[in-house]
Design a protein around this motif. Structure first.
Motif, PDB file in Angstrom:
ATOM      1  N   GLU A 146       0.859  -1.194   0.000  1.00 48.36           N
ATOM      2  CA  GLU A 146       0.000   0.000   0.000  1.00 48.36           C
ATOM      3  C   GLU A 146       0.894   1.243   0.000  1.00 48.36           C
ATOM      4  O   GLU A 146       1.977   1.237   0.588  1.00 48.36           O
ATOM      5  CB  GLU A 146      -0.957  -0.021   1.196  1.00 48.36           C
ATOM      6  N   THR A 148      -0.551   4.419   0.746  1.00 54.12           N
ATOM      7  CA  THR A 148      -1.506   5.434   1.190  1.00 54.12           C
ATOM      8  C   THR A 148      -0.957   6.218   2.374  1.00 54.12           C
ATOM      9  O   THR A 148      -0.416   5.635   3.311  1.00 54.12           O
ATOM     10  CB  THR A 148      -2.836   4.758   1.598  1.00 54.12           C
ATOM     11  N   GLU A 150      -1.546   8.578   5.663  1.00 54.07           N
ATOM     12  CA  GLU A 150      -2.590   8.911   6.624  1.00 54.07           C
ATOM     13  C   GLU A 150      -3.128  10.293   6.284  1.00 54.07           C
ATOM     14  O   GLU A 150      -2.399  11.136   5.782  1.00 54.07           O
ATOM     15  CB  GLU A 150      -2.029   8.922   8.060  1.00 54.07           C
ATOM     16  N   LYS A 201       8.212  -0.916  -2.093  1.00 52.44           N
ATOM     17  CA  LYS A 201       7.492  -0.255  -0.998  1.00 52.44           C
ATOM     18  C   LYS A 201       8.469   0.430  -0.033  1.00 52.44           C
ATOM     19  O   LYS A 201       8.345   1.614   0.285  1.00 52.44           O
ATOM     20  CB  LYS A 201       6.649  -1.294  -0.262  1.00 52.44           C
ATOM     21  N   ASN A 205       9.380   4.700   0.424  1.00 56.29           N
ATOM     22  CA  ASN A 205       9.253   5.447   1.679  1.00 56.29           C
ATOM     23  C   ASN A 205      10.592   6.031   2.120  1.00 56.29           C
ATOM     24  O   ASN A 205      10.669   7.191   2.535  1.00 56.29           O
ATOM     25  CB  ASN A 205       8.710   4.532   2.788  1.00 56.29           C
ATOM     26  N   SER A 248       9.517  19.756   1.435  1.00 56.51           N
ATOM     27  CA  SER A 248       9.212  20.852   2.358  1.00 56.51           C
ATOM     28  C   SER A 248       9.973  20.654   3.667  1.00 56.51           C
ATOM     29  O   SER A 248       9.764  19.656   4.364  1.00 56.51           O
ATOM     30  CB  SER A 248       7.712  20.914   2.661  1.00 56.51           C
ATOM     31  N   CYS A 257       5.641   4.984   9.738  1.00 54.00           N
ATOM     32  CA  CYS A 257       6.308   4.323   8.607  1.00 54.00           C
ATOM     33  C   CYS A 257       7.743   4.796   8.381  1.00 54.00           C
ATOM     34  O   CYS A 257       8.680   4.014   8.487  1.00 54.00           O
ATOM     35  CB  CYS A 257       5.495   4.544   7.338  1.00 54.00           C
ATOM     36  N   PHE A 317       1.839  13.850  14.171  1.00 58.71           N
ATOM     37  CA  PHE A 317       3.020  13.839  13.294  1.00 58.71           C
ATOM     38  C   PHE A 317       2.795  14.600  11.998  1.00 58.71           C
ATOM     39  O   PHE A 317       3.734  14.926  11.290  1.00 58.71           O
ATOM     40  CB  PHE A 317       3.506  12.408  13.047  1.00 58.71           C
ATOM     41  N   LYS A 318       1.543  14.889  11.685  1.00 54.85           N
ATOM     42  CA  LYS A 318       1.180  15.802  10.603  1.00 54.85           C
ATOM     43  C   LYS A 318      -0.281  16.177  10.845  1.00 54.85           C
ATOM     44  O   LYS A 318      -0.907  15.630  11.760  1.00 54.85           O
ATOM     45  CB  LYS A 318       1.376  15.173   9.226  1.00 54.85           C
ATOM     46  N   ARG A 411       6.495  24.852  10.734  1.00 51.09           N
ATOM     47  CA  ARG A 411       5.675  24.298   9.654  1.00 51.09           C
ATOM     48  C   ARG A 411       5.268  25.336   8.617  1.00 51.09           C
ATOM     49  O   ARG A 411       4.510  25.045   7.710  1.00 51.09           O
ATOM     50  CB  ARG A 411       4.414  23.662  10.242  1.00 51.09           C
TER      51      ARG A 411
HETATM   52  C1  UGA Z   1       3.941   7.374   4.298  1.00 48.49           C
HETATM   53  C2  UGA Z   1       4.026   7.391   2.768  1.00 48.49           C
HETATM   54  O1  UGA Z   1       3.934   8.724   2.259  1.00 48.49           O
HETATM   55  C3  UGA Z   1       2.916   6.549   2.155  1.00 48.49           C
HETATM   56  O2  UGA Z   1       3.059   6.494   0.736  1.00 48.49           O
HETATM   57  C4  UGA Z   1       3.014   5.132   2.737  1.00 48.49           C
HETATM   58  O3  UGA Z   1       1.992   4.290   2.222  1.00 48.49           O
HETATM   59  C5  UGA Z   1       2.907   5.192   4.247  1.00 48.49           C
HETATM   60  O4  UGA Z   1       3.967   6.017   4.760  1.00 48.49           O
HETATM   61  C6  UGA Z   1       3.041   3.784   4.769  1.00 48.49           C
HETATM   62  O5  UGA Z   1       4.104   3.155   4.557  1.00 48.49           O
HETATM   63  O6  UGA Z   1       2.058   3.238   5.274  1.00 48.49           O
HETATM   64  P1  UGA Z   1       2.484   8.665   6.157  1.00 48.49           P
HETATM   65  O7  UGA Z   1       3.452   8.095   7.145  1.00 48.49           O
HETATM   66  O8  UGA Z   1       1.041   8.561   6.407  1.00 48.49           O
HETATM   67  O9  UGA Z   1       2.733   8.012   4.694  1.00 48.49           O
HETATM   68  O10 UGA Z   1       2.809  10.216   6.071  1.00 48.49           O
HETATM   69  P2  UGA Z   1       3.445  11.244   5.010  1.00 48.49           P
HETATM   70  O11 UGA Z   1       2.388  12.124   4.477  1.00 48.49           O
HETATM   71  O12 UGA Z   1       4.285  10.549   4.036  1.00 48.49           O
HETATM   72  O13 UGA Z   1       4.351  12.141   5.992  1.00 48.49           O
HETATM   73  C7  UGA Z   1       5.421  11.553   6.760  1.00 48.49           C
HETATM   74  C8  UGA Z   1       6.134  12.641   7.543  1.00 48.49           C
HETATM   75  O14 UGA Z   1       6.922  13.468   6.681  1.00 48.49           O
HETATM   76  C9  UGA Z   1       5.218  13.610   8.301  1.00 48.49           C
HETATM   77  O15 UGA Z   1       5.753  13.850   9.586  1.00 48.49           O
HETATM   78  C10 UGA Z   1       5.235  14.864   7.438  1.00 48.49           C
HETATM   79  O16 UGA Z   1       4.965  16.036   8.160  1.00 48.49           O
HETATM   80  C11 UGA Z   1       6.668  14.842   6.940  1.00 48.49           C
HETATM   81  N1  UGA Z   1       6.877  15.614   5.686  1.00 48.49           N
HETATM   82  C12 UGA Z   1       6.250  15.251   4.533  1.00 48.49           C
HETATM   83  C13 UGA Z   1       7.771  16.680   5.692  1.00 48.49           C
HETATM   84  O17 UGA Z   1       8.374  17.023   6.731  1.00 48.49           O
HETATM   85  N2  UGA Z   1       8.000  17.357   4.525  1.00 48.49           N
HETATM   86  C14 UGA Z   1       7.381  17.020   3.362  1.00 48.49           C
HETATM   87  O18 UGA Z   1       7.663  17.675   2.318  1.00 48.49           O
HETATM   88  C15 UGA Z   1       6.487  15.945   3.356  1.00 48.49           C
END
Ligand code: UGA
Length: 454
Positions: A146, A148, A150, A201, A205, A248, A257, A317-318, A411
């Motif tokens: 997957e 996806t 969160e 996968k 990540n 960012s 993850c 975490f976001k 942020r």
């Molecule tokens: C992540 C992956 O993006 C998904 O594709 C994957 O399916 C998922 O892990 C998983 O393995 O299940 P997720 O952990 O939900 O998804 O969150 P992200 O949106 O990827 O963000 C991860 C962290 O990176 C957050 O703390 C976010 O704030 C940070 N982030 C993200 C940044 O600091 N800068 C950015 O530009 C993007």
């Protein structure tokens, strides 16, 4: 298609509800009876935008049902295994997946077509396949990762960039079923072997985490040289080979993850006697970001934070999730407390009035019921999560309630002009913006050796 899903957790619920939405009959199975009962009543135990609606629709039209034991899978064409893979310390472990695969293989009435969707360390699926086929040679196994995120999981599931199918031995019929299942999305389906699919996968990540850490290190450099890191990542991102997403800078990445996987991949490499120094450095770089941000805050404040009161806005975490796992905002809280600050936190999803016990390090912080109450008497405000409501805060009204005059926005979410107009100083990614128009106060002189080389 009639399918079943083992695991009513994050991945299983999104998968099940979305596949029901696409017209399949889906039975979701979980051994947690209380959870199954709640789901039968339409109560979704996780916060994920759009999921409640899909579950409600699936229950109403009868295409989605919840079951407390494996008999729920009987008669399905295939079963998707989506159980958890993290231990209490947040590190990957495959015990639950193995138990689920073994339990299905041993039950001849359960489907013989098994699809693992839980994240696996490369090499695990081949072992699971061997284990299952040693019990019953008719079992066929595929790995279908997957991708996806969160907070946008429903959209990511229904509109994926790609679908990856890792096929086990003699699994052509199962691969064909997966193609049918995913056909309505009209997206590219990449067929490969089990270990390659697992690696796609994990590597995806870890690459995204590396991109974020690269941007965070650039932010440190830009704060020193006087460049605007946001202009820099925008400029880099326009190069189609690089792309703007996940560049960012911020307080570091968190969640269930990225952190565990940036630790697991170099460990896997080491188990083969291979060094992976770039990947191995990502975790350290990420963990260092919180201290760098707080150093910048103390520098701009001209004093240490010892004995101060700090309002921390955001804990998850976001944004748009209630997930605190490995949250960089929690790391900020820990570092602030370690420097002697008293932290009063507010998060739209994660705090309730009272004291919040932070997971890592056993640090406790006070919780406020709103951002407006968190900032009362604060010597400094730190923004740890990009919740939209923080962008709408009325600094003209809030500034008089604060004791100090400084905000560290990790942020880039707050209305900086409004904060400056209210007489506040804003530290953003190492750059100090003052009400009198200073915007590059953190700039330092070019080192002599570099200047001489120009
Ligand atoms: C992540 C992956 O993006 C998904 O594709 C994957 O399916 C998922 O892990 C998983 O393995 O299940 P997720 O952990 O939900 O998804 O969150 P992200 O949106 O990827 O963000 C991860 C962290 O990176 C957050 O703390 C976010 O704030 C940070 N982030 C993200 C940044 O600091 N800068 C950015 O530009 C993007």
């Amino acid at each position: 298609m009639l399918i079943s899903v083992i695991g009513a957790g994050y991945v299983g619920l999104v998968t099940g509800a979305c596949l029901a939405h696409l017209g399949n009959e889906v039975r979701v199975v979980d051994i947690d009876r209380a959870r199954i009962e709640r789901l039968r009543g339409g109560e979704v135990p996780i916060h994920e935008p759009g999921l409640d609606e899909l579950v409600a629709a699936g229950l109403a039209n009868g295409r989605l049902s919840f079951h407390a034991d494996q008999s729920g899978t009987y008669g399905s064409q295939l079963v998707i295994v989506a159980v958890g893979t993290l231990d209490r310390a947040g590190e990957w472990y495959g015990e639950l997946v193995e138990r689920a695969v073994r339990g299905l293989a041993e039950d001849s009435r359960a489907p013989r077509h098994l699809v693992v969707r839980s994240t696996l360390m490369p090499g695990t699926a081949v072992r699971l396949e061997a284990l299952a086929q040693a019990i019953d040679p008719d079992v066929r196994l595929c790995f279908n990762p997957e991708f996806t995120r969160e907070a946008v999981a429903v959209r990511d599931f229904l509109e994926p960039d790609r679908v990856v199918v890792g096929a086990g031995r003699d699994a052509q019929a199962l691969v064909q079923e997966l193609h049918e299942l995913y056909a309505p999305m009209g997206r590219t389906i990449l067929d490969t072997d089990l270990t390659s699919a697992e690696t796609i996968k994990l590597a995806s990540n870890v690459f995204l985490a590396t991109k974020i850490s690269f941007a965070n290190e650039l932010a440190r450099l830009c704060a020193a040289t006087g460049a605007d890191v946001h202009a820099v990542v925008d400029g880099m991102g326009l190069d189609l080979r690089i792309g703007r997403s996940f560049l960012s800078p911020g307080p570091g990445f968190g969640g269930s993850c990225f952190p565990s996987q940036v630790r697991a991949l170099p460990e896997l490499a080491r188990s083969f006697g291979i060094e992976a120094p770039i990947i191995a450095a990502v975790d350290q770089s990420n963990l260092g970001q919180a201290d760098w941000l707080i150093d910048g805050l103390e520098r701009a404040r001209g004093a240490s934070l010892a004995g101060s009161r700090v309002a921390l806005l955001g804990l998850t975490f976001k944004a748009n999730t209630d997930d605190l796992r490995e949250s960089p905002a929690l790391r900020l809280a820990e570092r602030l407390v370690a420097r002697g600050a008293r932290v009063v936190a507010y998060d739209p999803k994660a705090t309730e009035a009272g004291v919040v016990q932070l997971a890592a390090g056993g640090v406790t912080v006070d919780a406020a019921p709103s951002a407006a109450e968190a900032v009362i008497d604060a010597d400094a405000v730190v923004v740890g999560t990009e919740w939209a409501e923080f962008g709408a805060l009325d600094w003209a009204a809030l500034a008089p309630r604060m004791r100090g005059r400084i905000i560290a926005d990790a942020r880039r979410i707050i209305d900086r002009d409004a904060a400056l107009a209210a007489g506040l100083t804003v530290v953003a990614m190492g750059v100090t913006h003052t009400p009198d128009g200073g915007g590059a106060a953190a700039r330092i002189a070019v080192p002599v050796t570099a200047a001489a080389a120009v």
